[in-house]
Design a protein around this motif. Structure first.
Motif, PDB file in Angstrom:
ATOM      1  N   VAL A  70      12.864  62.485   1.237  1.00 45.79           N
ATOM      2  CA  VAL A  70      13.655  62.475   0.255  1.00 45.79           C
ATOM      3  C   VAL A  70      13.794  63.518  -0.646  1.00 45.79           C
ATOM      4  CG1 VAL A  70      14.747  61.007  -1.299  1.00 45.79           C
ATOM      5  CG2 VAL A  70      13.875  59.939   0.907  1.00 45.79           C
ATOM      6  N   THR A  71      14.388  64.495  -0.819  1.00 48.19           N
ATOM      7  CA  THR A  71      14.441  65.575  -1.649  1.00 48.19           C
ATOM      8  C   THR A  71      15.338  65.659  -2.669  1.00 48.19           C
ATOM      9  OG1 THR A  71      15.682  67.141  -0.072  1.00 48.19           O
ATOM     10  CG2 THR A  71      13.305  67.079   0.381  1.00 48.19           C
ATOM     11  N   ARG A  72      15.178  66.334  -3.721  1.00 49.35           N
ATOM     12  CA  ARG A  72      16.449  66.604  -4.726  1.00 49.35           C
ATOM     13  C   ARG A  72      17.659  66.939  -4.044  1.00 49.35           C
ATOM     14  NH1 ARG A  72      14.955  65.381  -9.460  1.00 49.35           N
ATOM     15  NH2 ARG A  72      12.876  65.333  -9.954  1.00 49.35           N
ATOM     16  N   THR A  73      17.345  67.995  -3.427  1.00 48.79           N
ATOM     17  CA  THR A  73      18.605  68.713  -2.630  1.00 48.79           C
ATOM     18  C   THR A  73      19.331  67.683  -1.718  1.00 48.79           C
ATOM     19  OG1 THR A  73      17.442  70.957  -2.629  1.00 48.79           O
ATOM     20  CG2 THR A  73      19.161  70.545  -1.071  1.00 48.79           C
ATOM     21  N   LEU A  74      18.564  66.735  -1.020  1.00 50.85           N
ATOM     22  CA  LEU A  74      19.206  65.927  -0.202  1.00 50.85           C
ATOM     23  C   LEU A  74      20.009  64.821  -0.820  1.00 50.85           C
ATOM     24  CD1 LEU A  74      19.883  64.455   2.731  1.00 50.85           C
ATOM     25  CD2 LEU A  74      17.514  63.196   2.414  1.00 50.85           C
ATOM     26  N   ILE A  75      19.459  64.276  -2.013  1.00 46.72           N
ATOM     27  CA  ILE A  75      20.063  63.337  -2.974  1.00 46.72           C
ATOM     28  C   ILE A  75      21.448  63.895  -3.682  1.00 46.72           C
ATOM     29  CG2 ILE A  75      19.858  62.234  -4.965  1.00 46.72           C
ATOM     30  CD1 ILE A  75      16.853  61.692  -4.373  1.00 46.72           C
ATOM     31  N   VAL A  76      21.252  65.134  -4.168  1.00 47.77           N
ATOM     32  CA  VAL A  76      22.218  66.044  -4.768  1.00 47.77           C
ATOM     33  C   VAL A  76      23.483  66.240  -3.745  1.00 47.77           C
ATOM     34  CG1 VAL A  76      23.126  67.702  -6.155  1.00 47.77           C
ATOM     35  CG2 VAL A  76      21.037  66.674  -6.690  1.00 47.77           C
ATOM     36  N   ALA A  77      23.131  66.701  -2.538  1.00 45.08           N
ATOM     37  CA  ALA A  77      24.094  67.137  -1.918  1.00 45.08           C
ATOM     38  C   ALA A  77      24.761  65.843  -1.086  1.00 45.08           C
ATOM     39  CB  ALA A  77      23.379  68.014  -0.429  1.00 45.08           C
ATOM     40  N   GLY A  78      24.163  65.097  -0.919  1.00 47.74           N
ATOM     41  CA  GLY A  78      24.713  63.752  -0.463  1.00 47.74           C
ATOM     42  C   GLY A  78      25.647  63.316  -1.383  1.00 47.74           C
ATOM     43  N   ALA A  79      25.335  63.049  -2.415  1.00 37.06           N
ATOM     44  CA  ALA A  79      26.237  62.747  -3.451  1.00 37.06           C
ATOM     45  C   ALA A  79      27.500  63.785  -3.473  1.00 37.06           C
ATOM     46  CB  ALA A  79      25.724  62.722  -4.804  1.00 37.06           C
ATOM     47  N   ILE A  80      27.381  65.023  -3.604  1.00 36.92           N
ATOM     48  CA  ILE A  80      28.500  65.653  -3.813  1.00 36.92           C
ATOM     49  C   ILE A  80      29.520  65.717  -2.620  1.00 36.92           C
ATOM     50  CG2 ILE A  80      29.380  68.221  -3.689  1.00 36.92           C
ATOM     51  CD1 ILE A  80      26.471  68.595  -5.635  1.00 36.92           C
ATOM     52  N   ALA A  81      28.588  65.676  -1.485  1.00 29.53           N
ATOM     53  CA  ALA A  81      29.501  65.557  -0.074  1.00 29.53           C
ATOM     54  C   ALA A  81      30.454  64.287  -0.004  1.00 29.53           C
ATOM     55  CB  ALA A  81      28.451  65.620   1.222  1.00 29.53           C
ATOM     56  N   SER A  82      29.789  63.194  -0.524  1.00 25.29           N
ATOM     57  CA  SER A  82      30.479  62.003  -0.763  1.00 25.29           C
ATOM     58  C   SER A  82      31.431  61.767  -1.740  1.00 25.29           C
ATOM     59  CB  SER A  82      29.522  60.918  -0.310  1.00 25.29           C
ATOM     60  OG  SER A  82      28.575  60.828  -1.443  1.00 25.29           O
ATOM     61  N   ARG A  83      31.601  62.803  -2.591  1.00 22.03           N
ATOM     62  CA  ARG A  83      32.394  62.945  -3.674  1.00 22.03           C
ATOM     63  C   ARG A  83      31.962  61.801  -4.681  1.00 22.03           C
ATOM     64  NH1 ARG A  83      38.569  63.996  -2.243  1.00 22.03           N
ATOM     65  NH2 ARG A  83      38.510  65.184  -3.870  1.00 22.03           N
ATOM     66  N   ASP A  84      30.659  61.488  -4.928  1.00 15.54           N
ATOM     67  CA  ASP A  84      30.191  60.571  -5.833  1.00 15.54           C
ATOM     68  C   ASP A  84      29.420  61.315  -6.940  1.00 15.54           C
ATOM     69  OD1 ASP A  84      28.573  58.717  -7.209  1.00 15.54           O
ATOM     70  OD2 ASP A  84      27.734  57.747  -5.400  1.00 15.54           O
ATOM     71  N   TYR A  85      30.409  61.562  -7.877  1.00 16.74           N
ATOM     72  CA  TYR A  85      29.572  62.382  -9.064  1.00 16.74           C
ATOM     73  C   TYR A  85      28.996  61.414 -10.158  1.00 16.74           C
ATOM     74  CZ  TYR A  85      32.747  65.456  -6.571  1.00 16.74           C
ATOM     75  OH  TYR A  85      33.604  66.144  -5.745  1.00 16.74           O
TER      76      TYR A  85
ATOM     77  N   LEU B 242      26.470  56.210   0.148  1.00 14.29           N
ATOM     78  CA  LEU B 242      27.147  56.843   0.992  1.00 14.29           C
ATOM     79  C   LEU B 242      26.230  57.860   1.890  1.00 14.29           C
ATOM     80  CD1 LEU B 242      30.408  57.540  -0.577  1.00 14.29           C
ATOM     81  CD2 LEU B 242      30.104  55.972   1.198  1.00 14.29           C
ATOM     82  N   THR B 243      25.028  58.081   1.262  1.00 19.78           N
ATOM     83  CA  THR B 243      24.479  59.270   1.847  1.00 19.78           C
ATOM     84  C   THR B 243      23.327  58.419   2.898  1.00 19.78           C
ATOM     85  OG1 THR B 243      24.278  60.633   0.113  1.00 19.78           O
ATOM     86  CG2 THR B 243      22.380  60.790   1.379  1.00 19.78           C
ATOM     87  N   THR B 244      22.970  57.283   2.313  1.00 21.15           N
ATOM     88  CA  THR B 244      22.289  56.162   3.067  1.00 21.15           C
ATOM     89  C   THR B 244      23.210  55.958   4.501  1.00 21.15           C
ATOM     90  OG1 THR B 244      21.062  55.554   1.451  1.00 21.15           O
ATOM     91  CG2 THR B 244      20.935  54.148   3.249  1.00 21.15           C
ATOM     92  N   ASN B 245      24.280  55.511   4.096  1.00 22.60           N
ATOM     93  CA  ASN B 245      24.939  55.083   5.510  1.00 22.60           C
ATOM     94  C   ASN B 245      25.220  56.225   6.428  1.00 22.60           C
ATOM     95  OD1 ASN B 245      26.918  53.019   6.244  1.00 22.60           O
ATOM     96  ND2 ASN B 245      28.488  54.711   6.353  1.00 22.60           N
ATOM     97  N   GLY B 246      25.528  57.636   6.174  1.00 28.21           N
ATOM     98  CA  GLY B 246      25.272  58.606   6.803  1.00 28.21           C
ATOM     99  C   GLY B 246      24.129  58.860   7.618  1.00 28.21           C
TER     100      GLY B 246
END
Length: 131
Positions: free
Chosen positions: A14-29, A52-56
């Motif tokens: 679980v990296t910062r990049t994964l968390i932020v990228a997942g949020a951006i990709a799922s349009r969760d700002y 949504l990242t977890t779901n993916g």
């Protein structure tokens, strides 16, 4: 695949990049998924992964193990302990039911705090057509 079979675990750093990228990709700002200072102001020790990242990641876990002919029919998950940067989530699964080409798998994603995600995934796996 038989009822009771366990699936190979998948370790996800679980990296910062994964968390932020997942949020951006799922349009969760929501700021708690990308701004550590604001997350702390709201009572969290750091940013944390969104559902949504977890779901993916749960879907990826199942399709990677069952193969490219897998179709996810239902993903029903519940979040528990947050996924914070610097931790590792380990996804595991157990076959709960098999009916023809349909399989139901119970999934758990655990980190150092406990169960981050629990749920059930229903998928179908079509047979390969001979050429």
């Amino acid at each position: 695949m038989n009822v009771g079979d366990t699936l190979a675990p998948l370790e996800i750093p679980v990296t910062r990049t994964l968390i932020v990228a997942g949020a951006i990709a799922s349009r969760d700002y929501q700021d708690v998924h990308h701004d550590a200072s604001l997350a702390r102001e709201k009572g969290s020790p750091d940013i944390f992964m969104n559902i949504l990242t977890t779901n993916g990641l749960v879907g990826r876990y199942i399709t990677d193990l069952l193969g490219p002919r897998t179709v996810l029919r239902k993903v029903a998950i519940r979040l528990g302990a947050p996924n914070y940067p610097g931790d590792t989530m380990v996804l595991t699964g157990t076959v709960a039911a098999v009916d023809g080409d349909r399989v139901e798998i119970r999934v758990i994603g655990a980190n150092s705090l406990g169960h981050h995600v629990t749920g059930t995934v229903t998928a179908t796996v079509t047979a390969e057509v001979a050429a």
